[in-house]
Write a protein that holds these residues in place. Structure first.
Motif, PDB file in Angstrom:
ATOM      1  N   SER A   1       0.822  -1.219   0.000  1.00  0.00           N
ATOM      2  CA  SER A   1       0.000   0.000   0.000  1.00  0.00           C
ATOM      3  C   SER A   1       0.852   1.263   0.000  1.00  0.00           C
ATOM      4  O   SER A   1       0.413   2.324  -0.450  1.00  0.00           O
ATOM      5  CB  SER A   1      -0.944   0.010   1.215  1.00  0.00           C
ATOM      6  OG  SER A   1      -0.205   0.154   2.412  1.00  0.00           O
ATOM      7  N   GLU A   2       2.104   1.172   0.482  1.00  0.00           N
ATOM      8  CA  GLU A   2       2.992   2.335   0.481  1.00  0.00           C
ATOM      9  C   GLU A   2       3.745   2.483  -0.840  1.00  0.00           C
ATOM     10  O   GLU A   2       4.584   3.372  -0.977  1.00  0.00           O
ATOM     11  CB  GLU A   2       3.981   2.249   1.651  1.00  0.00           C
ATOM     12  CG  GLU A   2       3.335   2.481   3.012  1.00  0.00           C
ATOM     13  CD  GLU A   2       4.338   2.462   4.166  1.00  0.00           C
ATOM     14  OE1 GLU A   2       5.465   1.951   3.975  1.00  0.00           O
ATOM     15  OE2 GLU A   2       3.994   2.964   5.249  1.00  0.00           O
ATOM     16  N   GLY A   3       3.487   1.577  -1.781  1.00  0.00           N
ATOM     17  CA  GLY A   3       4.026   1.766  -3.118  1.00  0.00           C
ATOM     18  C   GLY A   3       5.180   0.875  -3.521  1.00  0.00           C
ATOM     19  O   GLY A   3       5.673   0.961  -4.650  1.00  0.00           O
ATOM     20  N   ALA A   4       5.641   0.005  -2.616  1.00  0.00           N
ATOM     21  CA  ALA A   4       6.710  -0.918  -2.994  1.00  0.00           C
ATOM     22  C   ALA A   4       6.128  -2.034  -3.876  1.00  0.00           C
ATOM     23  O   ALA A   4       4.946  -2.377  -3.765  1.00  0.00           O
ATOM     24  CB  ALA A   4       7.362  -1.511  -1.753  1.00  0.00           C
ATOM     25  N   GLU A   5       6.963  -2.573  -4.742  1.00  0.00           N
ATOM     26  CA  GLU A   5       6.506  -3.615  -5.674  1.00  0.00           C
ATOM     27  C   GLU A   5       6.811  -4.989  -5.088  1.00  0.00           C
ATOM     28  O   GLU A   5       7.959  -5.320  -4.806  1.00  0.00           O
ATOM     29  CB  GLU A   5       7.219  -3.445  -7.022  1.00  0.00           C
ATOM     30  CG  GLU A   5       6.594  -4.272  -8.128  1.00  0.00           C
ATOM     31  CD  GLU A   5       7.272  -4.015  -9.472  1.00  0.00           C
ATOM     32  OE1 GLU A   5       7.504  -5.004 -10.205  1.00  0.00           O
ATOM     33  OE2 GLU A   5       7.593  -2.841  -9.766  1.00  0.00           O
ATOM     34  N   ARG A   6       5.769  -5.791  -4.950  1.00  0.00           N
ATOM     35  CA  ARG A   6       5.877  -7.088  -4.269  1.00  0.00           C
ATOM     36  C   ARG A   6       6.005  -8.221  -5.286  1.00  0.00           C
ATOM     37  O   ARG A   6       5.333  -8.230  -6.318  1.00  0.00           O
ATOM     38  CB  ARG A   6       4.625  -7.285  -3.402  1.00  0.00           C
ATOM     39  CG  ARG A   6       4.566  -8.580  -2.631  1.00  0.00           C
ATOM     40  CD  ARG A   6       3.344  -8.575  -1.736  1.00  0.00           C
ATOM     41  NE  ARG A   6       3.238  -9.778  -0.941  1.00  0.00           N
ATOM     42  CZ  ARG A   6       2.377  -9.931   0.067  1.00  0.00           C
ATOM     43  NH1 ARG A   6       1.568  -8.937   0.408  1.00  0.00           N
ATOM     44  NH2 ARG A   6       2.337 -11.056   0.752  1.00  0.00           N
ATOM     45  N   TRP A   7       6.881  -9.192  -4.963  1.00  0.00           N
ATOM     46  CA  TRP A   7       7.033 -10.364  -5.837  1.00  0.00           C
ATOM     47  C   TRP A   7       7.288 -11.607  -4.999  1.00  0.00           C
ATOM     48  O   TRP A   7       8.073 -11.599  -4.059  1.00  0.00           O
ATOM     49  CB  TRP A   7       8.191 -10.164  -6.818  1.00  0.00           C
ATOM     50  CG  TRP A   7       8.345 -11.296  -7.796  1.00  0.00           C
ATOM     51  CD1 TRP A   7       7.709 -11.419  -9.002  1.00  0.00           C
ATOM     52  CD2 TRP A   7       9.165 -12.467  -7.658  1.00  0.00           C
ATOM     53  NE1 TRP A   7       8.089 -12.602  -9.616  1.00  0.00           N
ATOM     54  CE2 TRP A   7       8.979 -13.265  -8.813  1.00  0.00           C
ATOM     55  CE3 TRP A   7      10.034 -12.926  -6.655  1.00  0.00           C
ATOM     56  CZ2 TRP A   7       9.626 -14.485  -9.005  1.00  0.00           C
ATOM     57  CZ3 TRP A   7      10.675 -14.146  -6.847  1.00  0.00           C
ATOM     58  CH2 TRP A   7      10.466 -14.920  -8.002  1.00  0.00           C
ATOM     59  N   SER A   8       6.593 -12.684  -5.352  1.00  0.00           N
ATOM     60  CA  SER A   8       6.852 -14.004  -4.759  1.00  0.00           C
ATOM     61  C   SER A   8       6.880 -15.017  -5.895  1.00  0.00           C
ATOM     62  O   SER A   8       6.136 -14.873  -6.871  1.00  0.00           O
ATOM     63  CB  SER A   8       5.753 -14.404  -3.770  1.00  0.00           C
ATOM     64  OG  SER A   8       5.781 -13.587  -2.634  1.00  0.00           O
ATOM     65  N   PRO A   9       7.695 -16.067  -5.786  1.00  0.00           N
ATOM     66  CA  PRO A   9       7.667 -17.102  -6.818  1.00  0.00           C
ATOM     67  C   PRO A   9       6.369 -17.887  -6.724  1.00  0.00           C
ATOM     68  O   PRO A   9       5.741 -17.925  -5.651  1.00  0.00           O
ATOM     69  CB  PRO A   9       8.865 -17.983  -6.449  1.00  0.00           C
ATOM     70  CG  PRO A   9       9.041 -17.798  -4.978  1.00  0.00           C
ATOM     71  CD  PRO A   9       8.622 -16.393  -4.692  1.00  0.00           C
ATOM     72  N   PRO A  10       5.919 -18.492  -7.815  1.00  0.00           N
ATOM     73  CA  PRO A  10       4.730 -19.335  -7.696  1.00  0.00           C
ATOM     74  C   PRO A  10       5.017 -20.498  -6.757  1.00  0.00           C
ATOM     75  O   PRO A  10       6.012 -21.205  -6.940  1.00  0.00           O
ATOM     76  CB  PRO A  10       4.495 -19.835  -9.130  1.00  0.00           C
ATOM     77  CG  PRO A  10       5.675 -19.393  -9.937  1.00  0.00           C
ATOM     78  CD  PRO A  10       6.534 -18.498  -9.125  1.00  0.00           C
ATOM     79  N   CYS A  11       4.240 -20.641  -5.732  1.00  0.00           N
ATOM     80  CA  CYS A  11       4.400 -21.813  -4.845  1.00  0.00           C
ATOM     81  C   CYS A  11       3.071 -22.112  -4.181  1.00  0.00           C
ATOM     82  O   CYS A  11       2.337 -21.212  -3.787  1.00  0.00           O
ATOM     83  CB  CYS A  11       5.519 -21.613  -3.822  1.00  0.00           C
ATOM     84  SG  CYS A  11       5.230 -20.362  -2.591  1.00  0.00           S
ATOM     85  N   GLU A  12       2.792 -23.396  -4.080  1.00  0.00           N
ATOM     86  CA  GLU A  12       1.527 -23.844  -3.498  1.00  0.00           C
ATOM     87  C   GLU A  12       1.717 -24.015  -1.995  1.00  0.00           C
ATOM     88  O   GLU A  12       2.559 -24.800  -1.551  1.00  0.00           O
ATOM     89  CB  GLU A  12       1.130 -25.182  -4.133  1.00  0.00           C
ATOM     90  CG  GLU A  12      -0.340 -25.494  -3.996  1.00  0.00           C
ATOM     91  CD  GLU A  12      -0.729 -26.777  -4.740  1.00  0.00           C
ATOM     92  OE1 GLU A  12      -1.496 -27.557  -4.172  1.00  0.00           O
ATOM     93  OE2 GLU A  12      -0.223 -26.985  -5.868  1.00  0.00           O
ATOM     94  N   LEU A  13       0.949 -23.278  -1.220  1.00  0.00           N
ATOM     95  CA  LEU A  13       1.073 -23.364   0.230  1.00  0.00           C
ATOM     96  C   LEU A  13       0.095 -24.400   0.771  1.00  0.00           C
ATOM     97  O   LEU A  13      -1.038 -24.508   0.281  1.00  0.00           O
ATOM     98  CB  LEU A  13       0.791 -22.009   0.869  1.00  0.00           C
ATOM     99  CG  LEU A  13       1.728 -20.867   0.450  1.00  0.00           C
ATOM    100  CD1 LEU A  13       1.314 -19.565   1.139  1.00  0.00           C
ATOM    101  CD2 LEU A  13       3.180 -21.192   0.763  1.00  0.00           C
ATOM    102  N   PRO A  14       0.494 -25.182   1.778  1.00  0.00           N
ATOM    103  CA  PRO A  14      -0.422 -26.170   2.369  1.00  0.00           C
ATOM    104  C   PRO A  14      -1.693 -25.506   2.891  1.00  0.00           C
ATOM    105  O   PRO A  14      -1.691 -24.326   3.275  1.00  0.00           O
ATOM    106  CB  PRO A  14       0.409 -26.775   3.518  1.00  0.00           C
ATOM    107  CG  PRO A  14       1.836 -26.550   3.111  1.00  0.00           C
ATOM    108  CD  PRO A  14       1.846 -25.250   2.382  1.00  0.00           C
TER     109      PRO A  14
END
Length: 472
Positions: free
Chosen positions: A347-360
């Motif tokens: 919300s403060e404007g930083a760009e978020r990235w996570s690799p595709p991963c399936e969480l339990p």
């Protein structure tokens, strides 16, 4: 990418009792109330544990006071024998302990088995070696133990923090009352059994389980001579206020927001491994985690591309699977904090990235995450998240890197990545951090002191310096 077949470690190697009492004066005794400890990977209840009340703390401190006379009067070589015995039993039972730690804490078995347990045994071996050499430690010709140490440890490295606290205290001739974290009491209670197996005299080590109030009773107890705390900066402040003016010795190892600085001449692949180890080891539940990546502008694009490729190979899942890189978040409360701060980062404007991963579907999980476009004004760059979340900032000159690294109320650790030895020494000298790693991160050794500046606490644990806090 290779598909890995499941390789789970057997749960049957360790026996978890349905309920545990308090370990006082060499015996387990029931408490009036109980609380449950759960497996964060499945939310399954592992055991019921006694909730220490003020009268239980009184009994534990009284037992430690009674044992202190005989324990401190023992020749150092005799105390060393007990510490050596404890270290060897930990080695012999390390597989049980590793499984128990991963079940109760959520960390991957390969970390508890290959990092935590060898270090736990190493600390007891190391301080066993000091027990008969205290007069040569540089703290005067006749250093004396302080008395009873009240020790409060966190949930991120339950058994390792126990070893950091108990081993130097016993080597110096003190007795101990230890309160483990509410969410991870089981390995400390297992350690109580190790003490009995080693024939440690009753009352030398006492373990009182419970929540924050139990820890407060212990810290404020009038017969405690030394308080050692590892945990949050906020609780550390409360403890410092509580012991001010009492004459109790105090060491605090608190939060951190470490900068991991990558210069343009750094070996990229090696640096990426260090960045991953710095922030995703133990799900980022590390006070000295490299949670702020400062990368020189000219290589930022190349390094981030390599980092994202590497993150895509990380395996999130069952902590008991030997292939797992990132286990479960320790508790629902910690997951909520990580989630909240990550949402604020977006919300403060930083760009978020996570690799595709399936969480339990069951348990407490958070995907490894990086934020780019972060400034020093962002909360994710200022506040300790204590989870697998990395904030990426850039710099142009070494002076700018140093200024940004030091622009934090914390000062626990830092990392430097460069091929130039002169730059390592020059930059490390200007970083306000207790530990500075060069071309590596999160490397620990019992012979090396650890601790911080500013809001990261004071005092040192480990090494010769770790004895000082337990000697008069």
């Amino acid at each position: 990418m290779f598909e890995y077949a499941p390789a789970p470690e057997s749960r049957s190697i360790v026996e978890i009792a349905p309920s545990y009492g308090l370990f006082i004066d060499g015996d387990f005794t029931p408490g009036k109330d109980v609380f449950k400890t759960v497996n964060p990977a499945s939310e399954e209840v592992l055991s019921e544990v006694a909730l220490g009340a003020p009268e239980d703390v009184d009994r534990a401190v009284a037992a430690a006071c009674k044992a202190f006379g005989r324990w401190s009067a023992l020749a150092g070589a005799e105390r060393a024998k007990y510490l050596f015995r404890i270290a060897r039993i930990i080695q012999e039972r390390s597989r049980e302990l590793a499984v128990l730690e991963s079940l109760d804490n959520g960390k991957p078995i390969k970390e508890s088995r290959d990092v935590d347990l060898p270090l736990v045994a190493a600390h007891f071996f190391y301080y066993a070696g000091w027990a008969d050499k205290l007069q040569y430690a540089g703290f005067g010709p006749d250093p004396r133990p302080l008395g009873v140490a009240g020790q409060v440890i966190p949930w991120n490295f339950p058994l390792l923090m126990l070893a950091w606290k108990i081993a130097p205290a016993l080597a110096a001739g003190n007795t101990v009352v230890l309160k483990p974290a509410e969410t991870t009491p089981l390995s400390a209670l297992f350690f109580a059994d190790v003490c009995r197996q080693a024939d440690l005299p009753p009352g030398v080590v006492n373990i009182v389980t419970g929540a924050g109030d139990t820890g407060r009773y212990l810290v404020e107890h009038p017969d405690i001579n030394k308080v050692a705390f590892t945990g949050s900066t906020e609780v550390g402040r409360q403890i410092a206020r509580a012991v001010a003016g009492t004459g109790k010795r105090l060491t605090l190892e608190l939060g951190g927001k470490a900068a991991n600085i990558v210069f343009d001449d750094a070996p990229i692949d090696q640096a990426v491994e260090g960045i991953v180890n710095g922030i995703f080891f133990n799900q980022g539940h590390v006070c000295c985690a490299g949670s702020r990546l400062l990368v020189q502008e000219s290589i930022a694009e190349e390094l981030l591309a390599s980092l994202k490729r590497r993150m895509a190979t990380l395996r999130v899942g069952d902590p008991l699977d030997k292939n797992t890189d990132i286990g479960a978040i320790n508790s629902a409360a910690q997951l909520a904090r990580i989630t909240e701060l990550s949402e604020i980062g977006g919300s403060e404007g930083a760009e978020r990235w996570s690799p595709p991963c399936e969480l339990p579907s069951k348990g407490f999980w958070f995907a490894p995450t990086i934020f780019t476009g972060v400034t020093q004004a962002h909360r994710i760059a200022r506040e300790e998240i204590f989870g697998p979340v990395l904030s990426v900032l850039t710099f142009r000159t070494p002076d700018e890197a140093i200024e940004k690294a030091n622009n934090t109320p914390y000062g626990l650790s830092a990392g430097i990545w460069t091929e130039k030895g002169s730059r390592i020494l020059a930059v490390a000298d200007q970083l306000r951090a207790g530990v500075v790693w060069a071309n590596t991160f999160n490397k620990f050794d019992p012979t090396s002191p650890f601790g911080g500046y500013k809001e990261s606490g004071y005092g040192r644990e480990g090494g010769r310096h770790g004895l000082e806090a337990y000697l008069a």
